[in-house]
Every structure is written in C-alpha cells, then in structure tokens.
Design a protein around this motif. Structure first.
Motif, PDB file in Angstrom:
ATOM      1  N   HIS A 100      38.909  39.872  40.496  1.00  0.00           N
ATOM      2  CA  HIS A 100      38.383  38.572  40.469  1.00  0.00           C
ATOM      3  C   HIS A 100      38.750  37.424  39.664  1.00  0.00           C
ATOM      4  O   HIS A 100      38.348  38.357  38.407  1.00  0.00           O
ATOM      5  N   GLN A 135      40.166  36.345  45.358  1.00  0.00           N
ATOM      6  CA  GLN A 135      39.450  37.609  44.951  1.00  0.00           C
ATOM      7  C   GLN A 135      40.731  38.694  46.168  1.00  0.00           C
ATOM      8  O   GLN A 135      41.134  38.378  46.606  1.00  0.00           O
ATOM      9  N   ILE A 165      38.462  29.867  42.992  1.00  0.00           N
ATOM     10  CA  ILE A 165      38.533  32.112  42.509  1.00  0.00           C
ATOM     11  C   ILE A 165      39.350  32.442  42.960  1.00  0.00           C
ATOM     12  O   ILE A 165      39.159  32.534  44.882  1.00  0.00           O
ATOM     13  N   SER A 175      30.137  35.539  35.177  1.00  0.00           N
ATOM     14  CA  SER A 175      31.328  34.785  35.756  1.00  0.00           C
ATOM     15  C   SER A 175      30.813  34.472  37.275  1.00  0.00           C
ATOM     16  O   SER A 175      30.104  34.487  37.920  1.00  0.00           O
ATOM     17  N   TYR A 207      28.137  33.764  43.750  1.00  0.00           N
ATOM     18  CA  TYR A 207      29.009  33.751  45.570  1.00  0.00           C
ATOM     19  C   TYR A 207      27.931  32.731  46.415  1.00  0.00           C
ATOM     20  O   TYR A 207      26.787  33.938  46.485  1.00  0.00           O
ATOM     21  N   VAL A 252      36.158  42.283  37.030  1.00  0.00           N
ATOM     22  CA  VAL A 252      36.037  40.226  37.370  1.00  0.00           C
ATOM     23  C   VAL A 252      35.853  39.337  36.443  1.00  0.00           C
ATOM     24  O   VAL A 252      34.935  40.094  34.836  1.00  0.00           O
ATOM     25  N   ILE A 304      31.678  41.928  46.478  1.00  0.00           N
ATOM     26  CA  ILE A 304      32.564  42.996  45.551  1.00  0.00           C
ATOM     27  C   ILE A 304      32.602  44.530  45.926  1.00  0.00           C
ATOM     28  O   ILE A 304      33.846  45.272  46.392  1.00  0.00           O
ATOM     29  N   LYS A 312      27.260  38.345  44.728  1.00  0.00           N
ATOM     30  CA  LYS A 312      28.863  38.043  44.292  1.00  0.00           C
ATOM     31  C   LYS A 312      28.861  39.779  43.840  1.00  0.00           C
ATOM     32  O   LYS A 312      29.842  40.368  44.635  1.00  0.00           O
TER      33      LYS A 312
END
Length: 418
Positions: free
Chosen positions: A277, A379, A377, A143, A146, A246, A165, A161
């Motif tokens: 996400h 979140q 993306i 996925s 970041y 995610v 999260i 990432k």
C-alpha cells in the motif's frame, strides 16, 4: 506593484479571487473575483523575490518563516487557487533549470550505494510521539484511510483501511506475517487480534519502536507480536506466509526498488501473499518536491505504477491484484490538517511557531497534491503462485464482514502515556 512575483501571479491567476498586499501595504486584486476570496500579505521585498525565483521551495519557506501571511482563507486555499490556475507558460527559464537540476541530483542520489535509510527515517518519525498523538486517530495510523462508505469519520475510515488490507492478505490462524515499516504498531496488533496470526514488525524509527512495544505489551500481545529496529535489506533468512507494507514504500527510493522486491521474494513463502500500500503518481516525476525533500521526507520518492511493476516482475513475483484509491488520501490529510490546526497551542508546547507553519504547509500541500495533481494510493497484491489468490474478488467482501464482526467486540485501544 512591479515585483517579479506580482508579474508571475498576474500570468497565473485568471480565475478566483486573490488579494495581494506587498510589504509596503499596496494592494492588488487578481483573478476574476469568482469563488471564495484568498488574501496574502508579505512582510518584506526579499520574500517576494525569493518566491518568484524558486516557488517550489521558497513558497513553503516564506510561509514557514512568517514572511508570507494568510489574511483570508488558509494555506490550502491559496495553494489550490494557484494550482487550479497554473499554466506552463508561467514557468520561467530559471524555474525550468532548477527543476531539471533537482531531477538530476535526485536520480543520482537515489542510485548511489549509500544507505541513509535510518537517518532519513529519524528526520521525520523520531519527532516527539506527542506530536503525532495530537492529530492521528486513536490507533496512530499514519497512512491513507479508506473512506468506504463515503463520509465516515477518520477513526472509522482507518478501521476500514485495516479491514480491507487484512482481507486481501487471506490470513489464516498461526500464519507468520512480516510488516515492513510497522509504524506505531496498529496494523500489526490488528492483524494479530483479528486473525490470530504471528506478526513481526520492522521499523527504522527508535520512537516508533518504543511506542509499538509499549502498546503491544499493554494489550497482552508481546508473545505474538514483536517489533524490531531492522532495515529490510538485512532481514535474516526466514520465510513468512504473508508480508504487508503500508506507507513505507515511498521511502525506498527508485534506485532500490530491485533490492526491495528481491528481498520480498527471498522471505516470502512459495504460497505466500504480499500487500503493498503506497502513494503513486500518474507519471514519473524523477524528483520529490524540494520543500518536502528538505524539511519533511528526505530521500523519499513517489513513483508511478510504471516505475514499480517492472521491479516486481524482475524479482519473479506475480501481480495478482491492483486497486487504486483516488481521493482517499486527500480526505485523510484534510482530517489530519484540521485536527493539527485545532490543537495549535499543544503543538507549540512541543515545538515552535516555525515548526507549526512548516507542518501546516506540508499537510496542506500534500492534500493539494491529491486534489489537484492526481496523486493516488495503490494497493498491489503480490504472490509467487497464480493459485494462491482466488480468481475473483468476492473473498475480499466476505473477509471484511468477518473482520467487521471482530471489531464490534474488540476491546478499546488504550491511550499511550508519555
């Protein structure tokens, strides 16, 4: 050159430099000559006509079958060149008709009361685990990473990432966490080790389940991390303090958003927090790209935020925070594509040349969608109570620092043996 494809490309390519060689060897230069050159060659006339009639599907198929070849530049360069030049007046009535028909078919299919989740997941995620090990990072994160700060490695970006999260989940020791779509187990293991929480991960992929269980056992986490072959729709009645998902929501389908968030509401504790996400688009498209739908992710759909938020509200859930990551998936996909191409011979030892080109096209086309079609993306942090989450975002930075300190002393991840 007078084929339909040549006529189409003449309308499209105004800027850039494209050298087009047809199946007879005739060469035509298109564009104004600016930028890096791209050269394509066709092996037969039927391939050219197929693309001219249905480029959304046939461009990928002709590349996959080796009937359209790149002689200069790569497939991403060609896709980006075309997309940067594409204008609506280049669309033919046949293309418009095909697009409308696909939208209608997709909308009907996603609303039929038939659950193909397990079959659709198996199509992609039950491919050989050896394939994914060739291009993913050491934690098998499939996925968006970041890239904060910019320019860090894929490994560091995937760690960032997970850290980001985890911070938004406001974890405390001994909490019960549900991961919907647990992949190869990396997120669940990170949360368990970093925050001392108990994690249940659910997946519909037999291969992901197998790898996840092996990884958790090797790290001594089998007691606090468990993975199950489980459809989210049929989760047993149990409350979780935290829920994370995610890269799974893209497989839910717009017709099931209400079901998804009602299930979240059922199993999320009254003081619980969820972090979703997923990939988003700037406005509804009503259908998935036909090549991706047919060969890569059947049944998938990338929504706009305007298609997601009403379903959250109807489930009596509260949106506490929304963050958009604009280009981070483009960077991630470029890393994956470069790693995938660099290990072509190992891919060919598992699958064949056609499969390799299919996946190269998928990775390149997905990257192009983020660089040229404004995909992003999102979140979304979700809760049931407005008092569950702080009224400022300072806690995220503070928690990330705590998890960064944990990572500095975390034992290295063991490779999976096949």
């Amino acid at each position: 050159m007078t084929s339909s494809l040549h006529s189409l490309l003449r309308k499209i390519i105004a800027k850039g430099a494209l050298r087009l060689t047809d199946h007879t060897g005739q060469v035509e230069m298109l564009g104004d000559g600016s930028g890096p050159p791209v050269a394509i060659r066709f092996t037969d006339a039927d391939a050219q006509e197929a693309i001219a009639n249905d480029p959304a599907l046939k461009l990928g198929e002709m590349y996959m079958e080796g009937r359209m070849l790149l002689e200069e530049g790569d497939i991403y360069d060609f896709l980006a060149l075309v997309k940067a030049n594409t204008r609506s007046e280049a669309l033919t009535w046949k293309m418009i008709g095909l697009g409308l028909a696909r939208m209608a078919a997709a909308q009907i299919s996603m609303r039929l009361p038939v659950n193909h989740n397990r079959r659709n997941v198996a199509h992609h995620y039950d491919l050989s685990a050896k394939l994914f090990a060739l291009f993913l990072d050491e934690d098998w994160q499939y996925s968006c990473a970041y890239f904060n700060p910019p320019g860090i490695s894929l490994v560091d970006a995937q760690a960032a990432k997970k850290r980001h999260i985890a911070a938004k989940l406001l974890l405390e020791p001994a909490m019960k966490v549900l991961e919907i779509g647990s992949g190869w187990g990396g997120m669940a293991m990170y949360l368990a080790e970093a925050a001392g929480v108990d994690v249940t991960g659910i997946t519909l992929s037999q291969e992901q389940l197998r790898v996840s269980q092996v990884r958790a056992e090797k790290r001594g986490l089998a007691g606090g991390v468990r993975f199950m072959l489980q459809d989210y729709r049929y989760l047993p009645p149990q409350k979780y303090d935290r829920i994370v998902s995610v890269g799974m929501f893209e497989h839910v389908g717009i017709g099931s958003y209400g079901t998804f968030f009602c299930k979240v509401a059922d199993v999320l504790a009254d003081d619980g927090v969820m972090l979703l996400h997923a990939i988003g688009r700037p406005k509804p498209s009503y259908a998935t790209n036909p090549f991706i739908e047919k060969y890569i992710f059947p049944g998938g759909y990338i929504p706009s935020l305007g298609e997601v938020l009403p379903a959250i509200e109807k489930a009596d859930l509260l949106v506490r925070d929304v963050e958009v990551l604009p280009l981070h998936y483009a960077y991630t996909l470029r890393h994956w594509r470069q790693r995938f191409v660099a290990r072509k011979e190992e891919v060919l030892a598992i699958y064949d040349e056609r499969f390799f080109r299919m996946w190269e096209f998928y990775l390149a086309g997905s990257e192009m969608a983020f660089t040229h079609e404004d995909l992003f993306i999102f979140q979304i942090q979700i809760a049931k109570s407005q008092f569950t989450v702080p009224d400022n975002r300072d806690y995220i930075t503070a928690a990330e620092e705590k998890y960064r300190a944990f990572e500095a002393n975390r034992p290295p991840l063991e490779p999976v043996e096949f």
